[in-house]
Design a protein around this motif. Structure first.
Motif, PDB file in Angstrom:
ATOM      1  N   PRO A   8       0.811  -1.226   0.000  1.00  0.00           N
ATOM      2  CA  PRO A   8       0.000   0.000   0.000  1.00  0.00           C
ATOM      3  C   PRO A   8       0.844   1.276   0.000  1.00  0.00           C
ATOM      4  CG  PRO A   8      -0.277  -1.210   2.076  1.00  0.00           C
ATOM      5  CD  PRO A   8       0.556  -2.059   1.174  1.00  0.00           C
ATOM      6  N   HIS A   9       2.023   1.224   0.589  1.00  0.00           N
ATOM      7  CA  HIS A   9       2.910   2.397   0.620  1.00  0.00           C
ATOM      8  C   HIS A   9       3.476   2.674  -0.772  1.00  0.00           C
ATOM      9  CE1 HIS A   9       2.737   2.558   5.002  1.00  0.00           C
ATOM     10  NE2 HIS A   9       2.806   1.233   4.962  1.00  0.00           N
ATOM     11  N   PHE A  10       3.818   1.606  -1.493  1.00  0.00           N
ATOM     12  CA  PHE A  10       4.311   1.763  -2.864  1.00  0.00           C
ATOM     13  C   PHE A  10       3.191   2.270  -3.780  1.00  0.00           C
ATOM     14  CE2 PHE A  10       7.565  -1.904  -2.163  1.00  0.00           C
ATOM     15  CZ  PHE A  10       8.351  -1.083  -1.376  1.00  0.00           C
TER      16      PHE A  10
ATOM     17  N   GLU B  76      12.833   3.382   4.600  1.00  0.00           N
ATOM     18  CA  GLU B  76      13.787   2.818   3.651  1.00  0.00           C
ATOM     19  C   GLU B  76      13.483   3.340   2.249  1.00  0.00           C
ATOM     20  OE1 GLU B  76      14.824  -1.541   4.104  1.00  0.00           O
ATOM     21  OE2 GLU B  76      12.972  -1.460   5.270  1.00  0.00           O
ATOM     22  N   SER B  77      14.448   3.189   1.365  1.00  0.00           N
ATOM     23  CA  SER B  77      14.259   3.550  -0.042  1.00  0.00           C
ATOM     24  C   SER B  77      14.309   2.287  -0.890  1.00  0.00           C
ATOM     25  CB  SER B  77      15.339   4.531  -0.486  1.00  0.00           C
ATOM     26  OG  SER B  77      15.243   5.732   0.267  1.00  0.00           O
ATOM     27  N   PHE B  78      13.532   2.286  -1.986  1.00  0.00           N
ATOM     28  CA  PHE B  78      13.392   1.111  -2.846  1.00  0.00           C
ATOM     29  C   PHE B  78      13.466   1.531  -4.304  1.00  0.00           C
ATOM     30  CE2 PHE B  78      11.167   0.384   1.069  1.00  0.00           C
ATOM     31  CZ  PHE B  78      11.473  -0.930   1.417  1.00  0.00           C
TER      32      PHE B  78
ATOM     33  N   THR C 159      11.881   7.053  -2.210  1.00  0.00           N
ATOM     34  CA  THR C 159      12.742   7.339  -1.066  1.00  0.00           C
ATOM     35  C   THR C 159      11.923   7.501   0.208  1.00  0.00           C
ATOM     36  OG1 THR C 159      12.688   9.708  -1.509  1.00  0.00           O
ATOM     37  CG2 THR C 159      14.494   8.458  -2.500  1.00  0.00           C
ATOM     38  N   GLN C 160      12.585   7.161   1.298  1.00  0.00           N
ATOM     39  CA  GLN C 160      12.027   7.362   2.639  1.00  0.00           C
ATOM     40  C   GLN C 160      10.608   6.807   2.782  1.00  0.00           C
ATOM     41  OE1 GLN C 160      13.969   8.610   5.300  1.00  0.00           O
ATOM     42  NE2 GLN C 160      15.440   8.043   3.729  1.00  0.00           N
ATOM     43  N   VAL C 161      10.445   5.524   2.469  1.00  0.00           N
ATOM     44  CA  VAL C 161       9.154   4.847   2.614  1.00  0.00           C
ATOM     45  C   VAL C 161       9.077   4.306   4.044  1.00  0.00           C
ATOM     46  CG1 VAL C 161       7.666   2.994   1.784  1.00  0.00           C
ATOM     47  CG2 VAL C 161       9.152   4.226   0.168  1.00  0.00           C
TER      48      VAL C 161
ATOM     49  N   PRO D  12      15.634  -3.118  -2.466  1.00  0.00           N
ATOM     50  CA  PRO D  12      15.727  -2.274  -1.275  1.00  0.00           C
ATOM     51  C   PRO D  12      17.124  -1.637  -1.258  1.00  0.00           C
ATOM     52  CG  PRO D  12      14.921  -4.461  -0.722  1.00  0.00           C
ATOM     53  CD  PRO D  12      15.429  -4.514  -2.135  1.00  0.00           C
ATOM     54  N   ARG D  13      17.179  -0.339  -1.207  1.00  0.00           N
ATOM     55  CA  ARG D  13      18.462   0.361  -1.290  1.00  0.00           C
ATOM     56  C   ARG D  13      19.340   0.006  -0.092  1.00  0.00           C
ATOM     57  NH1 ARG D  13      19.374   1.984  -6.238  1.00  0.00           N
ATOM     58  NH2 ARG D  13      21.148   2.939  -5.236  1.00  0.00           N
ATOM     59  N   PRO D  14      20.542  -0.536  -0.324  1.00  0.00           N
ATOM     60  CA  PRO D  14      21.399  -0.982   0.780  1.00  0.00           C
ATOM     61  C   PRO D  14      21.745   0.126   1.768  1.00  0.00           C
ATOM     62  CG  PRO D  14      22.345  -1.595  -1.345  1.00  0.00           C
ATOM     63  CD  PRO D  14      21.126  -0.777  -1.613  1.00  0.00           C
TER      64      PRO D  14
END
Length: 150
Positions: free
Chosen positions: A37-39, A83-85, A72-74, A106-108
């Motif tokens: 849902p966030h995406f 986190e950022s994806f 960014t910043q989810v 998922p951004r390391p």
């Protein structure tokens, strides 16, 4: 897909956190189900895909992503920081069937744990009945978004 790079790959076992199948997973419903849902609120619709990832290895090569889409910043969990994806369109061919999906990355730099081997890509795809660990597959991705490193 415009100007794809096509790579041989092999299905490998992941951490099983995305799908919620890991016995020690703090997210029993899986991270993908929680993140969806966030995406979607940011324009990335995961509804066509199984709520887990299929992991493929392109070893011995490694990759570098230059994704067109990064969220960014989810803040998808109350238990840790945002986190950022990144997402990259992908096509997986197994046997004679081709499936449309996304590389899920998922951004390391913002991820807490469960880091992947640098030769492993996590894919969001529809459910693929019969595919198993060790299955040889072919992966096609836009060449401008995936750089192969030796």
């Amino acid at each position: 897909m415009t100007n794809p790079i096509t790579l041989p790959a092999k299905v490998v076992q992941g951490h099983q956190v995305a799908s919620g199948q890991s016995p020690d997973n703090p997210y029993p419903q899986g991270t993908i189900e929680m993140q969806t849902p966030h995406f979607l609120a940011r324009g990335v619709d995961l509804s066509p895909f199984y709520p887990g990832t299929l992991n493929v290895s392109i070893a011995p090569t490694q990759f570098e992503l230059h994704p067109a889409i990064t969220l960014t910043q989810v803040k998808w969990s109350p238990h840790h920081a945002a986190e950022s994806f990144s997402f990259v369109p992908a096509e997986l061919t197994w046997q004679t069937n081709t499936f449309q999906g996304l590389i899920y990355y998922p951004r390391p730099e913002t991820k807490l744990n469960h880091f992947q081997d640098p030769s492993v890509l996590e894919l969001l795809l529809p459910w693929i009945s019969g595919i198993a660990y060790g299955s040889p597959v072919s992966l096609s991705v836009p060449a401008k978004e995936l750089i192969i490193k030796s």
